[in-house]
Design a protein around this motif. Structure first.
Motif, PDB file in Angstrom:
ATOM      1  N   ALA A  61    -106.104  57.050  83.869  1.00 35.55           N
ATOM      2  CA  ALA A  61    -106.639  56.404  83.684  1.00 35.55           C
ATOM      3  C   ALA A  61    -107.343  56.332  84.717  1.00 35.55           C
ATOM      4  O   ALA A  61    -107.160  56.581  86.376  1.00 35.55           O
ATOM      5  CB  ALA A  61    -105.826  55.378  83.443  1.00 35.55           C
ATOM      6  N   GLU A  91    -105.289  61.186  74.784  1.00 41.16           N
ATOM      7  CA  GLU A  91    -104.901  61.056  76.280  1.00 41.16           C
ATOM      8  C   GLU A  91    -104.358  62.267  77.086  1.00 41.16           C
ATOM      9  O   GLU A  91    -104.047  62.444  77.879  1.00 41.16           O
ATOM     10  CB  GLU A  91    -103.183  60.434  75.700  1.00 41.16           C
ATOM     11  N   ARG A 147    -101.321  60.112  82.932  1.00 40.48           N
ATOM     12  CA  ARG A 147    -100.882  59.280  81.310  1.00 40.48           C
ATOM     13  C   ARG A 147    -101.042  60.776  80.621  1.00 40.48           C
ATOM     14  O   ARG A 147    -100.932  61.569  80.567  1.00 40.48           O
ATOM     15  CB  ARG A 147    -102.661  58.637  80.616  1.00 40.48           C
TER      16      ARG A 147
END
Length: 87
Positions: free
Chosen positions: A40, A57, A46
């Motif tokens: 992130a 993601e 993530r």
């Protein structure tokens, strides 16, 4: 057509792993012992969340191409996968 007992070797952050032919890139990341696909903006780890590409993601670099969705990309022999977990 791939037979279910065939294996495919790829590298994840420089680690060689073998996954069943037809496996997703996210499966190869797990096989490599990682649970991080990207970082992130705050630096937090993530990982794939939805498994269908909606959440984004699971973005990784595959063979030098950034932004590939690991859950929607099938492994090919010799594929080089780079995640955000390496740093």
């Amino acid at each position: 057509m791939n037979q279910p007992d065939m294996m495919c070797e790829v590298t994840v952050d420089g680690v060689a792993v073998a996954v069943p032919a037809g496996a997703s890139v996210v499966a190869a990341i797990v096989a490599a012992g990682s649970l991080c696909t990207r970082r992130a903006v705050t630096g937090g780890r993530r990982f794939a969340f939805c498994g269908i590409g909606q959440c984004q993601e699971c973005r990784v670099t595959v063979d030098g191409h950034a932004g590939r969705l690991a859950c929607r990309t099938t492994c090919r022999p010799g594929m080089a996968i780079v995640t955000g977990g390496a740093r």
